[in-house]
Design a protein around this motif. Structure first.
Motif, PDB file in Angstrom:
ATOM      1  N   SER A  34       0.830  -1.206   0.000  1.00  0.00           N
ATOM      2  CA  SER A  34       0.000   0.000   0.000  1.00  0.00           C
ATOM      3  C   SER A  34       0.862   1.252   0.000  1.00  0.00           C
ATOM      4  O   SER A  34       0.585   2.220  -0.725  1.00  0.00           O
ATOM      5  CB  SER A  34      -0.912  -0.008   1.225  1.00  0.00           C
ATOM      6  N   ALA A  35       1.937   1.246   0.803  1.00  0.00           N
ATOM      7  CA  ALA A  35       2.844   2.400   0.857  1.00  0.00           C
ATOM      8  C   ALA A  35       3.513   2.630  -0.486  1.00  0.00           C
ATOM      9  O   ALA A  35       3.638   3.771  -0.951  1.00  0.00           O
ATOM     10  CB  ALA A  35       3.888   2.178   1.952  1.00  0.00           C
ATOM     11  N   ASN A  75       2.371   1.840  -3.378  1.00  0.00           N
ATOM     12  CA  ASN A  75       1.364   2.363  -4.295  1.00  0.00           C
ATOM     13  C   ASN A  75       1.132   3.863  -4.076  1.00  0.00           C
ATOM     14  O   ASN A  75       0.984   4.626  -5.036  1.00  0.00           O
ATOM     15  CB  ASN A  75       0.054   1.589  -4.107  1.00  0.00           C
ATOM     16  N   GLU A  76       1.132   4.282  -2.808  1.00  0.00           N
ATOM     17  CA  GLU A  76       0.933   5.702  -2.493  1.00  0.00           C
ATOM     18  C   GLU A  76       2.094   6.562  -2.997  1.00  0.00           C
ATOM     19  O   GLU A  76       1.929   7.755  -3.236  1.00  0.00           O
ATOM     20  CB  GLU A  76       0.782   5.889  -0.979  1.00  0.00           C
ATOM     21  N   TYR A  94       2.080   8.837  -6.657  1.00  0.00           N
ATOM     22  CA  TYR A  94       1.596  10.208  -6.827  1.00  0.00           C
ATOM     23  C   TYR A  94       2.678  11.252  -6.537  1.00  0.00           C
ATOM     24  O   TYR A  94       2.981  12.079  -7.406  1.00  0.00           O
ATOM     25  CB  TYR A  94       0.374  10.425  -5.942  1.00  0.00           C
ATOM     26  N   GLY A 134       0.980  16.399  -1.127  1.00  0.00           N
ATOM     27  CA  GLY A 134      -0.103  15.708  -1.808  1.00  0.00           C
ATOM     28  C   GLY A 134      -1.231  16.665  -2.176  1.00  0.00           C
ATOM     29  O   GLY A 134      -1.181  17.862  -1.885  1.00  0.00           O
ATOM     30  N   LYS A 168      -4.799  12.551  -2.423  1.00  0.00           N
ATOM     31  CA  LYS A 168      -3.627  11.682  -2.598  1.00  0.00           C
ATOM     32  C   LYS A 168      -2.548  12.064  -1.582  1.00  0.00           C
ATOM     33  O   LYS A 168      -2.369  13.229  -1.252  1.00  0.00           O
ATOM     34  CB  LYS A 168      -3.069  11.819  -4.022  1.00  0.00           C
ATOM     35  N   TYR A 169      -1.829  11.067  -1.119  1.00  0.00           N
ATOM     36  CA  TYR A 169      -0.767  11.305  -0.154  1.00  0.00           C
ATOM     37  C   TYR A 169       0.448  11.972  -0.798  1.00  0.00           C
ATOM     38  O   TYR A 169       0.798  11.689  -1.953  1.00  0.00           O
ATOM     39  CB  TYR A 169      -0.301   9.986   0.472  1.00  0.00           C
ATOM     40  N   ASP A 212       2.846  12.631   4.259  1.00  0.00           N
ATOM     41  CA  ASP A 212       1.780  11.720   4.700  1.00  0.00           C
ATOM     42  C   ASP A 212       2.294  10.284   4.774  1.00  0.00           C
ATOM     43  O   ASP A 212       1.986   9.534   5.714  1.00  0.00           O
ATOM     44  CB  ASP A 212       0.589  11.774   3.737  1.00  0.00           C
ATOM     45  N   ILE A 213       3.060   9.896   3.777  1.00  0.00           N
ATOM     46  CA  ILE A 213       3.582   8.526   3.724  1.00  0.00           C
ATOM     47  C   ILE A 213       4.540   8.269   4.879  1.00  0.00           C
ATOM     48  O   ILE A 213       4.522   7.203   5.501  1.00  0.00           O
ATOM     49  CB  ILE A 213       4.266   8.269   2.364  1.00  0.00           C
ATOM     50  N   GLU A 236       2.134   7.898   7.965  1.00  0.00           N
ATOM     51  CA  GLU A 236       1.191   6.779   7.958  1.00  0.00           C
ATOM     52  C   GLU A 236       1.862   5.420   7.783  1.00  0.00           C
ATOM     53  O   GLU A 236       1.323   4.403   8.207  1.00  0.00           O
ATOM     54  CB  GLU A 236       0.156   6.970   6.842  1.00  0.00           C
ATOM     55  N   TYR A 237       3.017   5.391   7.156  1.00  0.00           N
ATOM     56  CA  TYR A 237       3.663   4.116   6.849  1.00  0.00           C
ATOM     57  C   TYR A 237       5.060   4.032   7.449  1.00  0.00           C
ATOM     58  O   TYR A 237       5.976   3.456   6.861  1.00  0.00           O
ATOM     59  CB  TYR A 237       3.723   3.903   5.334  1.00  0.00           C
TER      60      TYR A 237
END
Length: 254
Positions: free
Chosen positions: A80-81, A83-84, A87, A112, A116-117, A121-122, A125-126
């Protein structure tokens, strides 16, 4: 020494009969002790059965939990990270190629937009994923391009050096930021760390050259000469070697 006696053997006299009786008694005592010891072991196991099963259960749960965490939590989280990252990477790469909208593109990469991140943010969150580490590096480089050098240093110092070349670039980015802040001594230290991190034809001559310039700025001409000369001798095909004689000349002047 014990003598083997055939089954049905009868003693020849009273003395031999007494000896055989004593041997039989000793053997019986040994077997009795063994039986008693085994019985005690069985009783201990029976009394502590719940404890033993509990320990085994904890170990099994821990192993299965670790495997399950990796398979069902960490791996999907990593995916998921990653994929984010698509962007902000898009805007970061566009910023590197752009001139007019450079700053706004770097800000989009950082923050972002449209749900979208961005890199920040990444990172939040990750945390702990490879993508978060790359996002930390990219955020530091974006802040450097935005001339927010204190923030660039803050993020680049947090980069986990998973790969030597990434570590070299992060250290070099910190050096660049310190140099722009007028702290040539700090910059020189990071440039030296950067080219020592990994010996390759891309980052090593780049940061040797920057270290030489920082050394000249500090009046350390012998050190500057050493770094420039190493570029000429060891990396003659590098971009930094094209005008290296001019820098060698500056380092040689009194």
């Amino acid at each position: 020494m014990a003598t083997y006696k055939k089954r049905g053997y009868k003693p020849k006299n009273k003395e031999e009969e007494r000896t055989l009786a004593e041997q039989g008694s000793t053997t019986a005592e040994v077997f009795s002790a063994l039986d008693e010891s085994a019985s005690r072991s069985e009783q201990w196991v029976a009394r502590n059965q719940n404890y033993i099963l509990g320990v085994i259960g904890v170990i099994a749960v821990a192993v299965l939990g670790y495997l399950g965490y990796n398979q069902f939590v960490q791996e999907p989280r990593n995916a998921s990270a990653a994929n984010e990252m698509l962007y902000p990477n898009q805007y970061f790469n566009q910023a590197l190629e752009s001139t007019a909208e450079k700053d706004s593109l770097f800000l989009l990469a950082l923050n972002g937009a449209e749900g979208k991140y961005g890199y920040l943010d990444i990172i939040e969150e990750y945390s702990g994923t490879p993508s978060a580490n790359i996002a930390t590096y990219a955020a530091g480089m974006a802040y450097k391009e935005l001339k927010q050098y204190d923030k660039a240093i803050e993020y680049l110092e947090q980069v986990n050096p998973d790969e030597e070349i990434t570590a070299s670039l992060a250290l070099g980015g910190i050096g660049d930021s310190f140099f722009q802040l007028g702290q040539a001594a700090d910059a020189l230290g990071y440039y030296e760390k950067a080219f020592a991190e990994d010996d390759n034809t891309l980052t090593t001559p780049l940061y040797l050259h920057k270290a030489g310039i920082a050394a000249l700025e500090l009046g350390q001409k012998e050190k500057a000469l050493k770094y420039f000369q190493r570029i000429k001798d060891d990396y003659p095909d590098a971009n930094e070697a094209r005008n290296i004689d001019a820098f060698i000349g500056m380092a040689q002047t009194q």
